[in-house]
Scaffold this motif. Structure first.
Motif, PDB file in Angstrom:
ATOM      1  N   ALA A  46       0.835  -1.205   0.000  1.00 44.52           N
ATOM      2  CA  ALA A  46       0.000   0.000   0.000  1.00 44.52           C
ATOM      3  C   ALA A  46       0.872   1.257   0.000  1.00 44.52           C
ATOM      4  N   TYR A  47       1.950   1.210   0.781  1.00 45.74           N
ATOM      5  CA  TYR A  47       2.902   2.334   0.788  1.00 45.74           C
ATOM      6  C   TYR A  47       3.475   2.525  -0.616  1.00 45.74           C
ATOM      7  N   PHE A  48       3.849   1.418  -1.244  1.00 48.34           N
ATOM      8  CA  PHE A  48       4.422   1.475  -2.601  1.00 48.34           C
ATOM      9  C   PHE A  48       3.427   2.086  -3.586  1.00 48.34           C
ATOM     10  N   ILE A  49       2.175   1.635  -3.568  1.00 50.98           N
ATOM     11  CA  ILE A  49       1.182   2.154  -4.514  1.00 50.98           C
ATOM     12  C   ILE A  49       0.947   3.648  -4.258  1.00 50.98           C
ATOM     13  N   ALA A  50       0.913   4.042  -2.992  1.00 57.59           N
ATOM     14  CA  ALA A  50       0.735   5.464  -2.669  1.00 57.59           C
ATOM     15  C   ALA A  50       1.883   6.286  -3.268  1.00 57.59           C
ATOM     16  N   GLN A  51       3.118   5.836  -3.058  1.00 52.07           N
ATOM     17  CA  GLN A  51       4.261   6.575  -3.605  1.00 52.07           C
ATOM     18  C   GLN A  51       4.257   6.526  -5.129  1.00 52.07           C
ATOM     19  N   ASP A  52       3.764   5.423  -5.685  1.00 52.33           N
ATOM     20  CA  ASP A  52       3.750   5.293  -7.146  1.00 52.33           C
ATOM     21  C   ASP A  52       2.716   6.226  -7.776  1.00 52.33           C
ATOM     22  N   ALA A 114       7.459  10.802  -0.249  1.00 48.50           N
ATOM     23  CA  ALA A 114       8.551  10.341   0.617  1.00 48.50           C
ATOM     24  C   ALA A 114       9.910  10.651  -0.033  1.00 48.50           C
ATOM     25  N   PRO A 115      11.003  10.557   0.754  1.00 47.09           N
ATOM     26  CA  PRO A 115      12.310  11.030   0.268  1.00 47.09           C
ATOM     27  C   PRO A 115      12.777  10.449  -1.076  1.00 47.09           C
ATOM     28  N   VAL A 116      12.671   9.148  -1.266  1.00 43.40           N
ATOM     29  CA  VAL A 116      13.179   8.572  -2.527  1.00 43.40           C
ATOM     30  C   VAL A 116      12.279   8.980  -3.697  1.00 43.40           C
ATOM     31  N   THR A 117      10.988   9.115  -3.441  1.00 39.36           N
ATOM     32  CA  THR A 117      10.052   9.550  -4.485  1.00 39.36           C
ATOM     33  C   THR A 117      10.429  10.955  -4.956  1.00 39.36           C
ATOM     34  N   VAL A 118      10.726  11.831  -4.004  1.00 41.06           N
ATOM     35  CA  VAL A 118      11.150  13.196  -4.342  1.00 41.06           C
ATOM     36  C   VAL A 118      12.453  13.159  -5.140  1.00 41.06           C
ATOM     37  N   ALA A 119      13.422  12.387  -4.635  1.00 41.23           N
ATOM     38  CA  ALA A 119      14.740  12.361  -5.297  1.00 41.23           C
ATOM     39  C   ALA A 119      14.623  11.840  -6.731  1.00 41.23           C
ATOM     40  N   TYR A 120      13.865  10.768  -6.904  1.00 44.05           N
ATOM     41  CA  TYR A 120      13.746  10.163  -8.231  1.00 44.05           C
ATOM     42  C   TYR A 120      13.010  11.103  -9.199  1.00 44.05           C
ATOM     43  N   THR A 121      11.855  11.650  -8.765  1.00 45.15           N
ATOM     44  CA  THR A 121      11.097  12.498  -9.694  1.00 45.15           C
ATOM     45  C   THR A 121      11.819  13.822  -9.956  1.00 45.15           C
ATOM     46  N   ASP A 122      12.526  14.354  -8.957  1.00 42.00           N
ATOM     47  CA  ASP A 122      13.294  15.582  -9.204  1.00 42.00           C
ATOM     48  C   ASP A 122      14.412  15.329 -10.221  1.00 42.00           C
ATOM     49  N   HIS A 123      15.038  14.173 -10.120  1.00 40.41           N
ATOM     50  CA  HIS A 123      16.074  13.788 -11.102  1.00 40.41           C
ATOM     51  C   HIS A 123      15.471  13.737 -12.509  1.00 40.41           C
ATOM     52  N   LEU A 124      14.333  13.058 -12.651  1.00 40.57           N
ATOM     53  CA  LEU A 124      13.708  12.932 -13.984  1.00 40.57           C
ATOM     54  C   LEU A 124      13.292  14.299 -14.523  1.00 40.57           C
ATOM     55  N   LEU A 125      12.688  15.122 -13.654  1.00 39.39           N
ATOM     56  CA  LEU A 125      12.226  16.435 -14.112  1.00 39.39           C
ATOM     57  C   LEU A 125      13.403  17.337 -14.482  1.00 39.39           C
ATOM     58  N   ARG A 126      14.483  17.231 -13.728  1.00 43.74           N
ATOM     59  CA  ARG A 126      15.659  18.060 -14.048  1.00 43.74           C
ATOM     60  C   ARG A 126      16.234  17.679 -15.414  1.00 43.74           C
ATOM     61  N   VAL A 127      16.418  16.357 -15.635  1.00 42.59           N
ATOM     62  CA  VAL A 127      16.955  15.920 -16.933  1.00 42.59           C
ATOM     63  C   VAL A 127      15.997  16.341 -18.050  1.00 42.59           C
ATOM     64  N   ALA A 128      14.682  16.188 -17.806  1.00 44.17           N
ATOM     65  CA  ALA A 128      13.684  16.515 -18.838  1.00 44.17           C
ATOM     66  C   ALA A 128      13.720  18.004 -19.193  1.00 44.17           C
ATOM     67  N   HIS A 129      14.065  18.844 -18.217  1.00 45.56           N
ATOM     68  CA  HIS A 129      14.006  20.288 -18.459  1.00 45.56           C
ATOM     69  C   HIS A 129      15.356  20.929 -18.741  1.00 45.56           C
ATOM     70  N   THR A 130      16.458  20.202 -18.535  1.00 47.70           N
ATOM     71  CA  THR A 130      17.774  20.788 -18.835  1.00 47.70           C
ATOM     72  C   THR A 130      18.559  19.963 -19.841  1.00 47.70           C
TER      73      THR A 130
END
Ligand SMILES: Cc1ncc(CO)c(N)n1
Length: 230
Positions: A46-52, A114-130
């Motif tokens: 359930a935690y995984f699906i929420a973060q997903d 949660a922390p890893v969700t933020v880190a992963y999506t920020d990484h993807l968004l940064r690459v996508a925008h720069t």
């Protein structure tokens, strides 16, 4: 190593060979093993699906950015279709599974990721925008490829657990595998157009995303919370 007529291996094969230990670590994760044998504690799932849910909201934006950067009409069409499919296929899966695992998707969307969700999506968004289109595709490739590989492996022997079986079958489906093949073909095409510097970045973003895939499941297994809260 399989090579093409020019004697060079497709880029995705190079990526795979350089990252083999990370792939092996993903297949060995307790989260993955326990979904596969149906023993994973529902709280972790359930935690995984929420973060997903929170992850996919950002992932769809990254794919939409791929459509913006696309260098051909066919590539633009592919990204638009994939961005729409995140909503159509994966969000529907989540909305179907959520009530069965005691999850309120609207309440989840009001939470801070949660922390890893933020880190992963920020990484993807940064690459996508720069980054370039090649960098973007390399960064999103693990999202597709890891779930296809895990889905394929776990579907060989499905667990006696309705929720986990449905989740596995979504990622073992021919439709999902076709979208993975499209991304693999695209990363190969863009790598042939890229110079040495861009290819190096493509390797780096691919590996970073692959590690975040491992961390995303590890985070869910540990049901990690921000260590200090107001
Ligand atoms: C974290 C993560 N990576 C990849 C996928 C597959 O699209 C997903 N649903 N979630």
């Amino acid at each position: 190593m399989v090579t093409d007529a020019g004697g060079t291996a497709p880029f995705h094969q190079e990526l795979e060979e350089h990252s083999r230990p990370v792939w092996d670590a993903i297949f060995e994760l307790p989260f993955v093993r326990e979904v596969g044998d149906g023993t994973l504690a529902l709280e972790r799932f359930a935690y995984f699906i929420a973060q997903d849910v929170l992850y996919l909201d950002q992932f769809a934006r990254v794919l939409a950015r791929g459509a913006t950067l696309a260098d051909t009409p066919a590539t633009r069409e592919m990204f638009l279709r994939h961005a729409a499919n995140v909503g159509r296929v994966e969000e529907r899966l989540h909305e179907d599974l959520a009530p069965r695992i005691g999850l309120d998707v609207e309440a989840v969307r009001r939470q801070e990721p949660a922390p890893v969700t933020v880190a992963y999506t920020d990484h993807l968004l940064r690459v996508a925008h720069t980054g370039t289109l090649g960098e973007l595709v390399a960064a999103v490739l693990p999202c597709y490829w890891v779930y296809a590989r895990v889905g394929e492996r776990l579907a060989r022997r499905l667990p006696d657990h309705d929720v986990y079986r449905q989740w596995i079958l979504a990622y073992a489906s021919p439709e999902f595998h076709r979208s993975v093949d499209e991304q693999l073909a695209l990363v190969d095409r863009l790598a042939t157009l890229a110079g040495a510097d861009e290819r190096r970045l493509m390797h780096q973003w691919f590996l970073r995303s692959l590690r975040y895939e491992w961390m995303f499941w590890d985070q869910a297994y540990r049901t990690l919370r921000w260590p200090v809260a107001p």
